[in-house]
Design an enzyme around this catalytic site. Structure first.
Site, short mmCIF file in Angstrom:
data_model
loop_
_atom_site.label_atom_id
_atom_site.label_comp_id
_atom_site.label_asym_id
_atom_site.label_seq_id
_atom_site.Cartn_x
_atom_site.Cartn_y
_atom_site.Cartn_z
N GLU A 2 7.86 24.48 -19.27
CA GLU A 2 8.25 25.86 -18.96
C GLU A 2 8.51 26.04 -17.48
O GLU A 2 9.46 26.71 -17.07
CB GLU A 2 7.15 26.82 -19.43
N SER B 98 0.79 30.33 -24.25
CA SER B 98 0.60 30.37 -25.69
C SER B 98 -0.89 30.27 -25.96
O SER B 98 -1.63 29.66 -25.21
CB SER B 98 1.30 29.17 -26.35
N ASP C 51 9.01 31.53 -24.84
CA ASP C 51 8.33 30.94 -23.69
C ASP C 51 8.87 31.52 -22.39
O ASP C 51 8.12 31.80 -21.46
CB ASP C 51 8.53 29.42 -23.67
N GLU D 163 12.64 28.97 -26.20
CA GLU D 163 11.46 28.20 -26.56
C GLU D 163 11.65 26.80 -25.98
O GLU D 163 12.73 26.22 -26.10
CB GLU D 163 11.33 28.14 -28.10
#
Lengths: 140, 140
Positions: free
Chosen positions: A12, A32, A42, A55
């Site tokens: 990320e 998460s 995300d 994501e």
């Protein structure tokens, strides 16, 4: 933080930094596993009225698997927020696989429609598919 | 987590839950203090093509103070993302102050222009100002 979470976190951050450098305005969702039942991506990014919800998946293995729940959560959030949904996958690529320059973090962006649904209702992306139908830049 | 961080966290969760119940699609930024120099709001929400970026402040005291940096970060993010900037303040209100029903979490939303700049370049909101010019719902 488990190995899997650490890898997700690193992925990320790499995606955020890349989009940021590319001129996008970016916000990451909280880690998460935080207690929420709301659908979340995300990473969410905006550029001049365009919004993408993403994501992120890193994998040393091939293919990359995504749970049904995380794909559905991405799709729901994107629909509700008014964003395009994208899956950003990054394989442990061989140097020859990847011809986008050293500054590029090695992600391929795919639309949800490019994912292959497994008999169990989850999703997978083969490296070959990512190279063929994924894009190294955001294309809408 | 310090008392101040715990209060900020609680405030953000209350705002998120309220906006969510009100039909907004909501994403929280990761906890303040995470290592990033990017401009970020506390909470970003979308509803039918409308976007608001929000900084959240709870206080037992009056007035509520905001640092110059957090206001500027909110304004920058909102401008770049294409969102309206709002400050959501919540005082320790007396029951008589607040006539919006038990389900309402007690936030007042103000535009950045409603903040009072202090001689030191920071910002403050008096409870009286919040009651007069703030709105208990998102108004754009």
């Amino acid at each position: 933080m488990t190995d899997s979470n650490a890898k997700g976190d690193r992925g990320e951050r790499e995606l955020v930094n890349w989009l940021d450098a590319d001129g996008w305005t970016v916000i990451r969702a909280p880690a998460s596993g935080s207690a929420t039942t709301r659908d979340l991506p995300d990473v969410l990014a905006a550029d001049d009225g365009t919004f993408i919800a993403t994501e992120v998946k890193l994998s040393g293995g091939d293919p990359i698997y995504l749970d049904s729940e995380e794909v559905q959560s991405l799709v729901n959030f994107a629909r509700d927020f008014g964003a395009d949904a994208r899956v950003a996958v990054k394989f442990d690529l061989e140097p020859d696989d990847f011809a986008y320059g050293e500054d590029h973090p090695g992600f391929y962006l795919l639309s949800v429609d490019d994912l292959h649904e497994t008999p169990g209702g989850n999703y997978r992306v083969k490296k070959q598919t990512a190279l063929e139908v994924g894009t190294p830049e955001v294309e809408l």
